[in-house]
Design an enzyme around this catalytic site. Structure first.
Site, PDB file in Angstrom:
ATOM      1  N   ARG A 158      28.538   8.994 -12.055  1.00 16.05           N
ATOM      2  CA  ARG A 158      29.109   8.194 -10.978  1.00 16.05           C
ATOM      3  C   ARG A 158      30.613   8.080 -11.140  1.00 16.05           C
ATOM      4  NH1 ARG A 158      27.172   2.039 -10.071  1.00 16.05           N
ATOM      5  NH2 ARG A 158      28.190   1.809 -12.091  1.00 16.05           N
ATOM      6  N   THR A 193      35.033   5.694  -6.685  1.00 14.45           N
ATOM      7  CA  THR A 193      34.351   5.797  -5.394  1.00 14.45           C
ATOM      8  C   THR A 193      32.894   5.364  -5.459  1.00 14.45           C
ATOM      9  OG1 THR A 193      33.600   8.075  -5.762  1.00 14.45           O
ATOM     10  CG2 THR A 193      35.818   7.769  -4.854  1.00 14.45           C
ATOM     11  N   ASP A 237      24.886  -0.973 -19.034  1.00 16.33           N
ATOM     12  CA  ASP A 237      24.735   0.457 -18.796  1.00 16.33           C
ATOM     13  C   ASP A 237      23.590   0.979 -19.659  1.00 16.33           C
ATOM     14  OD1 ASP A 237      25.234   3.395 -19.443  1.00 16.33           O
ATOM     15  OD2 ASP A 237      26.708   3.075 -17.847  1.00 16.33           O
ATOM     16  N   ASP A 246      24.560   3.838 -22.130  1.00 14.05           N
ATOM     17  CA  ASP A 246      25.354   3.372 -23.277  1.00 14.05           C
ATOM     18  C   ASP A 246      24.483   2.616 -24.265  1.00 14.05           C
ATOM     19  OD1 ASP A 246      27.709   4.475 -22.392  1.00 14.05           O
ATOM     20  OD2 ASP A 246      28.460   2.629 -21.478  1.00 14.05           O
TER      21      ASP A 246
END
Length: 211
Positions: free
Chosen positions: A106, A110, A202, A205
């Protein structure tokens, strides 16, 4: 809980393990193990209505017509990199499944997906295809992955995730109303960075110990 297009798995073990995963004090090793365990529980739901046939077998007592899975081996598609955490657990239950990978990341500005890898099994049109990604956040990457799978001929697709945001569910329903979403929880919202709230951070992560 089942709604049109969305199934939330409320099983107590799923919810208990998810709570531990949400806790920021949970270690990388612990998070990874829990993701494997919870994926197996979710796999029962996503495969609940697989088609069955029968074949003749010999038990130690007699012959019988016994149930067996029908059709081609299903395809598990990991949306990299975090999808691998779900993949490992589901594969333990369905070791004969064919496996594919879609590499998307990602863009942090944006929030749009950028593709960097795509390798999937053949004859997707004849297989049940289960796309795997722990987080359904904005839905942009998930929609892009399903777009690619349909271009490869997939017709029977399900999307399995650990957490979903209302925005992501709505985006998937709009783009792919024929693809059911199975998840452990529907959280409150996205924050301004596109992360699920309350979420668990995340997933990649936390699974791999990266920042």
């Amino acid at each position: 809980m089942m709604q049109e297009h969305l199934t939330i798995v409320r099983h107590p073990l799923v919810q208990h393990k998810l709570t531990i995963m949400r806790d920021k004090a949970t270690s990388t090793a612990g998070f990874r193990q829990l993701l494997r365990e919870i994926s197996q529980l979710l796999a029962y739901e996503v495969t609940r209505d697989l088609e069955l046939s029968t074949r003749l077998i010999d038990t130690p007592v007699c012959e019988m017509e016994a149930p067996t899975l029908k059709g081609k081996k299903l395809a598990l598609i990991s949306i990299l990199r975090a999808g691998n955490g779900l993949l490992d657990g589901v594969l333990e239950l369905i070791p004969s499944a064919r496996v594919g990978y879609i590499g998307l990341y990602r863009d942090e500005k944006t929030l749009q997906p950028v593709q960097y890898y795509y390798k999937v099994p053949d004859e997707l049109g004849d297989r049940l295809v289960i796309a795997l990604d722990p987080m359904l956040a904005t839905g942009n990457s998930s929609v892009a992955a399903i777009d690619l799978l349909k271009k490869s001929g997939a017709r029977n697709i399900r999307f399995l995730c650990l957490l979903a945001a209302p925005e992501g569910v709505a985006r998937m329903r709009e783009a792919h109303p024929d693809v059911p979403v199975i998840t452990a929880a529907l959280d409150e919202r996205l924050n301004d960075k596109g992360y699920i709230v309350p979420g668990l951070g995340d997933a990649g992560d936390r699974m791999f110990g990266t920042k």
